[in-house]
Motif scaffolding. Structure first.
Motif, PDB file in Angstrom:
ATOM      1  N   THR A 175       0.831  -1.197   0.000  1.00  0.00           N
ATOM      2  CA  THR A 175       0.000   0.000   0.000  1.00  0.00           C
ATOM      3  C   THR A 175       0.869   1.252   0.000  1.00  0.00           C
ATOM      4  OG1 THR A 175      -1.115  -1.291   1.667  1.00  0.00           O
ATOM      5  CG2 THR A 175      -2.169   0.747   0.971  1.00  0.00           C
ATOM      6  N   GLU A 286       6.357 -13.465   8.397  1.00  0.00           N
ATOM      7  CA  GLU A 286       5.275 -12.777   7.715  1.00  0.00           C
ATOM      8  C   GLU A 286       4.295 -12.238   8.749  1.00  0.00           C
ATOM      9  OE1 GLU A 286       2.642 -12.026   4.273  1.00  0.00           O
ATOM     10  OE2 GLU A 286       4.782 -12.205   4.598  1.00  0.00           O
ATOM     11  N   VAL A 287       3.985 -10.966   8.634  1.00  0.00           N
ATOM     12  CA  VAL A 287       3.038 -10.394   9.579  1.00  0.00           C
ATOM     13  C   VAL A 287       1.636 -10.714   9.099  1.00  0.00           C
ATOM     14  CG1 VAL A 287       2.249  -8.308  10.684  1.00  0.00           C
ATOM     15  CG2 VAL A 287       4.619  -8.523   9.961  1.00  0.00           C
ATOM     16  N   VAL A 288       0.881 -11.394   9.933  1.00  0.00           N
ATOM     17  CA  VAL A 288      -0.501 -11.656   9.565  1.00  0.00           C
ATOM     18  C   VAL A 288      -1.322 -10.439   9.959  1.00  0.00           C
ATOM     19  CG1 VAL A 288      -2.472 -13.135   9.898  1.00  0.00           C
ATOM     20  CG2 VAL A 288      -0.191 -14.091   9.901  1.00  0.00           C
ATOM     21  N   ARG A 289      -1.837  -9.762   8.980  1.00  0.00           N
ATOM     22  CA  ARG A 289      -2.604  -8.548   9.267  1.00  0.00           C
ATOM     23  C   ARG A 289      -4.043  -8.879   9.554  1.00  0.00           C
ATOM     24  NH1 ARG A 289      -1.309  -2.897   7.831  1.00  0.00           N
ATOM     25  NH2 ARG A 289       0.902  -2.886   8.304  1.00  0.00           N
ATOM     26  N   LEU A 290      -4.574  -8.286  10.588  1.00  0.00           N
ATOM     27  CA  LEU A 290      -5.962  -8.579  10.928  1.00  0.00           C
ATOM     28  C   LEU A 290      -6.918  -7.740  10.107  1.00  0.00           C
ATOM     29  CD1 LEU A 290      -5.561  -8.880  14.729  1.00  0.00           C
ATOM     30  CD2 LEU A 290      -5.962 -10.684  13.092  1.00  0.00           C
TER      31      LEU A 290
ATOM     32  N   ASP B 271      -7.821  -2.601   7.811  1.00  0.00           N
ATOM     33  CA  ASP B 271      -8.724  -3.647   8.280  1.00  0.00           C
ATOM     34  C   ASP B 271      -9.103  -3.442   9.739  1.00  0.00           C
ATOM     35  OD1 ASP B 271      -7.273  -6.320   6.377  1.00  0.00           O
ATOM     36  OD2 ASP B 271      -7.527  -4.211   5.959  1.00  0.00           O
TER      37      ASP B 271
ATOM     38  N   GLU C 215     -11.975 -12.766  11.370  1.00  0.00           N
ATOM     39  CA  GLU C 215     -11.847 -11.865  12.517  1.00  0.00           C
ATOM     40  C   GLU C 215     -13.193 -11.297  12.892  1.00  0.00           C
ATOM     41  OE1 GLU C 215      -9.821 -11.562   9.951  1.00  0.00           O
ATOM     42  OE2 GLU C 215      -8.049 -12.438  10.906  1.00  0.00           O
TER      43      GLU C 215
END
Ligand SMILES: Nc1ncnc2c1ncn2[C@@H]1O[C@H](COP(=O)(O)OP(=O)(O)OP(=O)(O)O)[C@@H](O)[C@H]1O
Ligand SMILES: [Mg+2]
Lengths: 290, 272, 368
Positions: A175, A286-290, B271, C215
């Motif tokens: 992004t 790896e960052v797991v994005r919420l 998000d 989530e």
């Protein structure tokens, strides 16, 4: 002794081929978060384009170059025509769709060349050396040299060139990269081209050793998955290291337990890594994005 | 309703104490400390990326802090899994509602009371519009939609609804999930000015019902007008906590708002 | 309830009104067309002689497998490439039961369902840690591991594959032709109904919520981990049952049948038919299973009619078909993820709009 030495040589050669396929996966994953199942397909394409060229009388080096460029261009075109619009939105759907692409490539090659192995004319010298009790063919050396050169070149490109730096930026934060004015579509096109080119080389490297065997080539494309997970998804150097490691383990299993268990152990290992260390040995967490 | 007002009396306080959060090697929250008194509306303001949503994620168990504690009454929330938060009366609305597309409004709201046991879920019918009015009246979901004046949308897929209605449905879902402590993440984001009235009204009604509310919003005007106390933050740190007017007029807060005004319109959709 | 009330409910007028109300909803026309088409095809296959019976039998078996996969992939949104592995498990369990007291008919089916359920649960464990690509990879790993195990087992014990006795129900031989077809269709209908009923309940709601956002589902109090595991288990059980039926259909269990290509074919089915519904899974299964037969019979003629040499096709039929399906899969995933159902739905919307536009003199207003 010579069994072990031979296994070591086999490991290095097979590992290099895995590594060559793997760097393509890693590049694509970095640039667009797409995990391509079509690398085996491009390998196959490379192997057969190369086969056509050398049976048509072209010398080795030009044939390799032409093959690489053709497959790279083809891969980029496929991306631009079919995947580009969707890939920007949905990396996951694109990854799933590459399963289909692999099938299409495999079928196209199968219709054109059949599914039985084709033997290559002697493109590189058939001479073999004896090193520490192991037989080493020139083809083996060529395969390893190709792999090491390509991986080294890619690592250098990623570290130092403009396009490499941009690719890193996209890999780190897509992004943000867009806001900095980096066209992720162009980066992805380059990544597809590079992935296609390296896959073609892997196809050639594999075929040099024995024959152009469609089944074997497609298998290598799939077995590269454990290799890249071992090395760490998205790590170019890790892909080669993972390939060598996997090939070593496979040879150990083949000698120790039996050839029937090679696939089982490879994929069990992959599952174990996915579960306990999904970033692999060399990948960044790896960052797991919420 | 009776049960609700009883809950209010055993006054539970939310205490967030010294919370640090690190994600992807970056410190996102630094020593965040505040507490929310029972029955109050506690506002949080801050520019994009200040860490407001992350605070809610920490309270809600989605993100675990690397240091600090979160307690609600005598419950250590850091040990509670996200889906169990409703057992403690905690409900949460989401910053963006684009997650749920195909679900209808009633289905979304019914999620809040969907049992997690296989038998319970197989017998569950709160997400279906039913023939008999009595059967429906037992369902908290339909009741909540009615409270917010949303029953005409019950069977419409969320993707067909305007963003203001989506937000309201999501608040209704939060109320069904856990009515005691509500965590509302930007209920007015993406909602046009004249539609905000409805959301403000819903908030006031929840407040008169005695719910404890943590309210995040981008629009300082909306928050200050609707909260009892306000916390301002930036770069993962608390700038000031206090009465809304005092906080908004403090030097640090003014500076952070003036400083960020240049890039507020970047608006990267994030998000949750 | 009085008999009058029952009579009233089943009265033709009420039926007509209910039908009218049901068809008034966007999407119901599509469902009606697909359902009617499938039903017609099923009847045609029943009465069309041995060859059509055979085609119908494969369609039914693959349809069961496709429903199994659609529980996981369509309803719960977990994309996995291990459908063939579960079919292999079903087939090999059935093959190993041959000759034991448990080979009497409903037992193999039930045992397959239980084993499939358990392995499905196991295969869902990686899903506790990750999703998306990583999950896809872990299912790929499962596929290869099952292939390896079945291959080793087969080559050690039964090099030509495990033999499966002809299907008997009680004293009745129902192993071929119409009778076998009827058994398969009955089982398919049962599976379809069970899944449809389950998905109407809170379980289906939980799956849909997880599919759209794990989530957000968790924030609502849905235990995503648990419901994902149940989706894996149920999908595993149904797909293993399909494997059992496949073994009866072919008469043996051979690891070569259940390779990665079959897994891909199974996802292709549910994507082509329409990922969001069971009806889509059925449609896709029928298209993908029946199309090769149609192409084999007709395509050379069509190509010749167009003046194109058809030799390359007749000589490479299976490869060419595989290529075609992969191409379809690619296009559907990228450009029409809802498959045939999505396309029909679009047509229906267009039709409704023109019809209602003509009736009221304007197009339908956009929702509030
Ligand atoms: N899972 C994550 N991994 C890494 N960084 C994250 C993650 N979630 C949030 N961040 C980063 O943490 C910072 C704070 O994010 P947060 O969503 O809490 O901000 P916010 O105050 O809610 O902003 P907004 O007003 O835009 O909603 C941002 O810089 C964001 O990029
Ligand atoms: Mg936020």
């Amino acid at each position: 002794m010579s069994v072990v030495a031979q296994a070591v040589v086999g490991t290095i050669v097979t590992g290099s081929v895995y590594g060559l396929v793997g760097v393509g996966f890693a590049l694509l994953f970095r640039a667009s978060k797409v995990l391509s199942f079509a690398q085996g397909g491009f390998m196959l394409l490379g192997a057969f384009v190369f086969y056509s060229l050398v049976t048509g009388g072209r010398p080795f080096l030009p044939a390799v170059l032409v093959t690489m460029i053709t497959v790279a261009a083809f891969s980029a075109v496929v991306y631009v025509l079919i995947f580009a619009r969707v890939a920007a939105r949905e990396a996951f759907a694109t990854s799933v769709a590459t399963i289909g692409l692999a099938g299409v490539l495999q079928a196209a090659v199968g219709i054109r060349y059949g599914t039985a192995p084709l033997s290559l004319p002697d493109v590189v010298s058939t001479r073999a050396f004896r090193i520490l009790g192991a037989v080493v063919q020139v083809a083996d050396i060529v395969a390893v040299v190709m792999a090491v050169t390509v991986v080294a070149a890619l690592v250098l490109i990623l570290r130092h060139s403009q396009i490499g730096l941009r690719m890193n930026a996209v890999a780190d934060n897509a992004t943000l990269a867009v806001h900095l004015g980096i066209s992720s579509a162009r980066i992805a096109t380059v990544a597809w081209a590079l992935a296609g080119g390296t896959a073609a080389l892997a196809g050639i490297a594999f075929s040099l050793r024995s024959a152009v065997d469609p089944v074997g080539v497609a298998n290598i494309g799939l077995l590269a998955f454990p290799a890249i997970i071992l090395g760490g998804l998205g790590s170019v150097g890790g892909a080669l290291a993972g390939g060598l490691l996997l090939a070593g383990i496979q040879n150990a299993v083949r000698i120790g337990i039996g050839a029937g268990w090679v696939d089982f152990v490879s994929f069990a290992l992959m599952l174990g890594f996915l579960f306990f260390r999904p970033s692999g040995l060399f990948g960044k967490a790896e960052v797991v994005r919420l | 309703m009776n049960a609700d007002s009883e809950v209010k009396t055993d006054a539970r306080r939310l205490r967030v104490d010294g919370v640090d959060v690190d994600l992807g090697g970056v410190r996102i929250l630094r020593g965040v400390t505040f507490d929310v008194r029972p029955g109050e509306v506690f506002g949080i303001v801050g520019p994009n990326g200040a860490g407001k949503t992350t605070i809610l994620n920490v309270i809600d168990g989605i993100v675990r802090p690397s240091a600090g504690t979160v307690r609600y009454g005598d419950v250590d929330l850091c040990r509670v899994r996200p889906h169990d938060m409703r057992k403690h009366g905690i409900g949460r609305s989401l910053q963006s509602t684009h997650y749920f597309r195909d679900l209808t409004a009633l289905q979304l709201v019914a999620l809040g009371e969907l049992p997690n046991s296989i038998v319970g879920a197989l017998r569950f019918a709160g997400h279906r519009k039913r023939r008999k009015a009595q059967a429906e009246a037992r369902d908290k979901g339909m009741e909540a939609l009615r409270q917010f004046g949303l029953e005409q949308y019950a069977n419409r897929p969320l993707s067909e609804l305007s963003s203001a209605v989506q937000k309201l449905v999501d608040i209704a879902r939060a109320v069904v999930t856990g009515g005691e402590l509500l965590l509302l993440d930007e209920p007015t984001s993406g909602v046009s000015g004249h539609e905000r009235g409805g959301i403000g009204e819903a908030l006031r009604r929840l407040r008169t019902l005695g719910r404890t509310i943590v309210l995040i919003d981008h629009d300082p005007g909306f928050v200050t007008g609707n909260c009892d106390r306000l916390m301002a933050m930036n770069f993962g740190e608390v700038l000031d906590v206090g009465l809304p007017d005092e906080v908004m007029s403090s030097e640090a807060v003014k500076r952070s708002y003036l400083g960020e005004s240049a890039n507020t319109d970047v608006g990267i959709e994030r998000d949750l | 309830m009085t008999t009058d009330a029952i009579k009233d409910r089943t009265g033709a007028g009420v039926l007509g009104r209910t039908l009218g109300r049901m068809l008034g909803r966007q999407g119901s026309g599509t469902q009606f067309v697909m359902g009617a088409g499938l039903l017609a095809a099923a009847l045609w296959a029943l009465n069309g002689g041995p060859f059509l019976n055979l085609v119908g039998q494969s369609c039914a078996v693959y349809a069961v497998a496709a429903i199994g996969q659609s529980v996981l992939i369509g309803s719960a949104g977990q994309i996995a490439l291990s459908g063939a592995a579960f079919m292999a498990i079903g087939a090999f369990v059935t093959g190993s039961l041959a000759g034991t007291p448990l080979e009497t008919f409903p037992f193999p089916l039930l045992i397959c369902a239980v084993v499939g359920w358990l392995v499905g649960l196991l295969s869902g464990l990686p899903g506790l840690r990750f999703r998306g690509l990583y999950l896809l990879l872990s299912s790929l790993a499962l596929q290869f591991m099952v292939t390896a195990v079945t291959k080793n087992y087969q080559s050690a014990r039964h090099p030509a594959g495990l033999e499966v006795p002809p299907l008997h129900i009680g004293p009745l031989d129902v192993s071929t032709g119409q009778s076998f077809y009827i058994v398969l269709i009955t089982l398919l209908a049962t599976v379809y109904l069970v899944v449809a009923l389950v998905e109407r309940t809170g379980v289906g709601l939980a799956w849909r919520a997880i599919r759209e956002s794990e989530e957000a589902a968790a924030v609502s109090g849905v235990d995503a981990v648990r419901w994902k595991l149940y989706a894996f288990a149920m999908s595993g059980a149904i797909t293993a049952v399909a494997g059992c039926l496949m073994a009866y259909l072919v008469g043996r269990a051979d690891y070569e049948t259940y390779n990665l290509n079959l897994s891909i074919a199974l996802i292709t089915m549910i994507y082509i038919g329409g990922i969001r519904s069971r009806l889509g899974a059925l449609t896709g299964a029928v298209i993908i299973t029946a199309l090769p037969y149609i192409l084999q019979l007709r395509l050379p003629g069509w190509l010749a009619g167009l003046g194109i040499d058809a030799n390359w096709y007749t000589e490479n039929q299976s490869i060419a078909n595989a290529g075609l399906f992969n191409l379809l899969f690619l296009l559907v995933v990228l450009f029409e993820p809802e498959g045939v159902q999505g396309l029909l739905g679009k047509a229906e919307r267009l039709l409704r709009r023109t019809l209602s536009g003509r009736r009221t003199g304007r197009t339908t207003e956009s929702p509030a």
